[in-house]
Design a protein around this motif. Structure first.
Motif, PDB file in Angstrom:
ATOM      1  N   ILE A 162       0.781  -1.143  -0.016  1.00 24.34           N
ATOM      2  CA  ILE A 162      -0.100  -0.048  -0.023  1.00 24.34           C
ATOM      3  C   ILE A 162       0.850   1.232  -0.191  1.00 24.34           C
ATOM      4  N   SER A 163       1.826   1.215   0.637  1.00 24.14           N
ATOM      5  CA  SER A 163       2.859   2.382   0.831  1.00 24.14           C
ATOM      6  C   SER A 163       3.444   2.557  -0.591  1.00 24.14           C
ATOM      7  N   ILE A 164       4.008   1.644  -0.857  1.00 21.37           N
ATOM      8  CA  ILE A 164       4.737   1.835  -2.556  1.00 21.37           C
ATOM      9  C   ILE A 164       3.593   2.280  -3.319  1.00 21.37           C
ATOM     10  N   LEU A 165       2.356   1.990  -3.449  1.00 22.58           N
ATOM     11  CA  LEU A 165       1.411   2.145  -4.316  1.00 22.58           C
ATOM     12  C   LEU A 165       0.970   3.749  -4.258  1.00 22.58           C
ATOM     13  N   ALA A 166       1.042   4.073  -3.055  1.00 24.83           N
ATOM     14  CA  ALA A 166       0.635   5.472  -2.446  1.00 24.83           C
ATOM     15  C   ALA A 166       1.646   6.501  -3.262  1.00 24.83           C
ATOM     16  N   SER A 167       2.843   5.913  -3.030  1.00 22.93           N
ATOM     17  CA  SER A 167       3.912   6.873  -3.589  1.00 22.93           C
ATOM     18  C   SER A 167       3.894   6.756  -5.151  1.00 22.93           C
ATOM     19  N   SER A 168       3.354   5.637  -5.744  1.00 23.68           N
ATOM     20  CA  SER A 168       3.246   5.797  -7.175  1.00 23.68           C
ATOM     21  C   SER A 168       2.189   6.589  -7.646  1.00 23.68           C
ATOM     22  N   LEU A 169       1.227   6.584  -6.800  1.00 27.27           N
ATOM     23  CA  LEU A 169      -0.053   7.281  -6.959  1.00 27.27           C
ATOM     24  C   LEU A 169       0.439   8.902  -7.215  1.00 27.27           C
ATOM     25  N   SER A 170       1.233   9.222  -6.082  1.00 32.80           N
ATOM     26  CA  SER A 170       1.746  10.624  -6.130  1.00 32.80           C
ATOM     27  C   SER A 170       2.520  10.953  -7.153  1.00 32.80           C
ATOM     28  N   LEU A 171       3.334   9.997  -7.702  1.00 31.47           N
ATOM     29  CA  LEU A 171       4.112  10.206  -8.843  1.00 31.47           C
ATOM     30  C   LEU A 171       3.251  10.358 -10.197  1.00 31.47           C
ATOM     31  N   MET A 172       2.056   9.598 -10.161  1.00 35.95           N
ATOM     32  CA  MET A 172       1.424   9.733 -11.378  1.00 35.95           C
ATOM     33  C   MET A 172       0.521  11.069 -11.298  1.00 35.95           C
ATOM     34  N   LEU A 173       0.147  11.545 -10.138  1.00 36.16           N
ATOM     35  CA  LEU A 173      -0.495  12.869 -10.030  1.00 36.16           C
ATOM     36  C   LEU A 173       0.782  14.075 -10.449  1.00 36.16           C
ATOM     37  N   TYR A 174       1.669  13.931 -10.124  1.00 34.29           N
ATOM     38  CA  TYR A 174       2.723  14.846 -10.307  1.00 34.29           C
ATOM     39  C   TYR A 174       3.036  14.846 -11.956  1.00 34.29           C
ATOM     40  N   ASN A 175       3.082  13.541 -12.637  1.00 38.97           N
ATOM     41  CA  ASN A 175       3.147  13.540 -14.098  1.00 38.97           C
ATOM     42  C   ASN A 175       1.990  14.189 -14.743  1.00 38.97           C
ATOM     43  N   ILE A 184       7.901  18.176  -4.597  1.00 34.29           N
ATOM     44  CA  ILE A 184       9.004  17.688  -3.577  1.00 34.29           C
ATOM     45  C   ILE A 184       9.106  16.295  -3.821  1.00 34.29           C
ATOM     46  N   ALA A 185       7.737  15.674  -3.511  1.00 37.74           N
ATOM     47  CA  ALA A 185       7.723  14.251  -3.323  1.00 37.74           C
ATOM     48  C   ALA A 185       8.287  13.605  -4.661  1.00 37.74           C
ATOM     49  N   ARG A 186       7.940  14.242  -5.851  1.00 41.49           N
ATOM     50  CA  ARG A 186       8.407  13.763  -6.972  1.00 41.49           C
ATOM     51  C   ARG A 186       9.706  13.479  -7.280  1.00 41.49           C
ATOM     52  N   ASN A 187      10.339  14.854  -6.859  1.00 45.79           N
ATOM     53  CA  ASN A 187      11.880  14.795  -6.996  1.00 45.79           C
ATOM     54  C   ASN A 187      12.730  13.859  -5.902  1.00 45.79           C
ATOM     55  N   SER A 188      11.873  13.593  -4.844  1.00 43.49           N
ATOM     56  CA  SER A 188      12.573  12.736  -3.633  1.00 43.49           C
ATOM     57  C   SER A 188      12.413  11.451  -4.232  1.00 43.49           C
ATOM     58  N   LEU A 189      11.401  10.926  -4.954  1.00 38.20           N
ATOM     59  CA  LEU A 189      11.117   9.578  -5.524  1.00 38.20           C
ATOM     60  C   LEU A 189      11.955   9.516  -6.722  1.00 38.20           C
ATOM     61  N   ALA A 190      12.073  10.411  -7.640  1.00 35.94           N
ATOM     62  CA  ALA A 190      12.698  10.285  -8.821  1.00 35.94           C
ATOM     63  C   ALA A 190      14.158  10.486  -8.740  1.00 35.94           C
ATOM     64  N   SER A 209      12.615   6.204  -0.499  1.00 35.32           N
ATOM     65  CA  SER A 209      12.204   5.039  -1.056  1.00 35.32           C
ATOM     66  C   SER A 209      10.664   5.158  -1.275  1.00 35.32           C
ATOM     67  N   PHE A 210      10.084   4.821  -2.159  1.00 38.28           N
ATOM     68  CA  PHE A 210       8.404   4.485  -2.269  1.00 38.28           C
ATOM     69  C   PHE A 210       7.958   3.975  -1.169  1.00 38.28           C
ATOM     70  N   GLU A 211       8.405   2.936  -0.505  1.00 39.51           N
ATOM     71  CA  GLU A 211       7.914   2.487   0.665  1.00 39.51           C
ATOM     72  C   GLU A 211       8.006   3.544   1.775  1.00 39.51           C
ATOM     73  N   LYS A 212       8.914   4.389   2.121  1.00 46.19           N
ATOM     74  CA  LYS A 212       9.208   5.014   3.139  1.00 46.19           C
ATOM     75  C   LYS A 212       8.333   6.212   3.035  1.00 46.19           C
ATOM     76  N   TYR A 213       8.241   6.724   1.813  1.00 50.04           N
ATOM     77  CA  TYR A 213       7.601   8.073   1.515  1.00 50.04           C
ATOM     78  C   TYR A 213       5.918   7.703   1.621  1.00 50.04           C
ATOM     79  N   GLY A 214       5.600   6.576   0.971  1.00 55.16           N
ATOM     80  CA  GLY A 214       4.249   6.302   1.160  1.00 55.16           C
ATOM     81  C   GLY A 214       3.609   6.119   2.372  1.00 55.16           C
TER      82      GLY A 214
END
Length: 223
Positions: free
Chosen positions: A42-55, A165-171, A176-181
């Motif tokens: 769930i944490s990884i997917l939450a980060s992925s969703l944030s990245l999708m929103l930024y994109n 900020i989230a996008r740049n941290s993840l990219a 990590s995707f798990e930690k941020y999520g």
């Protein structure tokens, strides 16, 4: 006008909704042992969703800028008829993008420079460079005399800054995707998704109104 931009925005919105629904489903598992095993996912997917929103934000911002140049190019608007800020942006971009007169000349393809220099100066990859937020949107689009406002007093695009900020941290791998999520709840994601969608839909509408009214023309040279 801007139908392709709207279609792409809607397509990305559907993809975001699909992932969000999957996250909600995982988060609401009745079997506690299954839910515990899903926490990291769930944490990884939450980060992925944030990245999708930024994109989605950056893609939409790019498309709105590109539509301005396309309109000027298709209508063969002379450089001399543009608002001062737009002229300055074109000249600055040409100065930065072309290292010699010859390279600029090759980009003009023997056309009338006053009618094609705007499109020639546009280098989309340098417009935002992974740093889109509400302030940057107002700054960039303001150069073209396009004023960006929030869709409501409660939504002035504040979430875009955190998303950037989230996008740049993840990219860049600083988080990590798990930690941020882990810092995001389903409620957070729902609010973020809704506010971003409302804000960027409003930016598209403002851009459409701008193009219809040809607000890139200098009033003193519009005739």
């Amino acid at each position: 006008m801007l139908e392709a931009v709207k279609d792409e925005f809607d397509k990305r919105s559907e993809e975001i909704d699909t992932l969000y629904s999957h996250i909600v489903s995982l988060d609401s598992e009745k079997n506690e042992s299954i839910r515990e095993a899903s926490v990291g996912l769930i944490s990884i997917l939450a980060s992925s969703l944030s990245l999708m929103l930024y994109n989605q934000v950056e893609s939409t911002a790019f498309s709105c800028v590109e539509s301005i140049y396309d309109s000027v190019h298709e209508k063969r608007i002379s450089f001399n008829r543009l608002v001062p800020g737009f002229k300055k942006k074109i000249l600055n971009d040409c100065r930065q993008a072309y290292h010699s007169v010859d390279s600029l000349m090759s980009g003009l393809h023997n056309n009338d420079i006053s009618e094609v220099i705007a499109r020639t100066s546009l280098k989309l990859e340098k417009v935002f460079s992974g740093n889109v937020d509400a302030r940057r949107l107002r700054e960039v689009l303001g150069c073209y005399h396009l004023a960006i406002t929030g869709p409501s007093p409660l939504n002035q695009g504040a979430e875009l800054h955190g998303l950037r900020i989230a996008r740049n941290s993840l990219a860049h791998g600083s988080a990590s995707f798990e930690k941020y999520g882990r810092s995001l709840t389903v409620s957070d994601l729902d609010k973020l998704r809704d506010n971003i969608r409302e804000y960027m839909s409003h930016v598209i509408s403002l851009t459409e109104d701008y193009l219809v009214s040809e607000a890139y023309l200098n009033p003193s040279d519009a005739a």
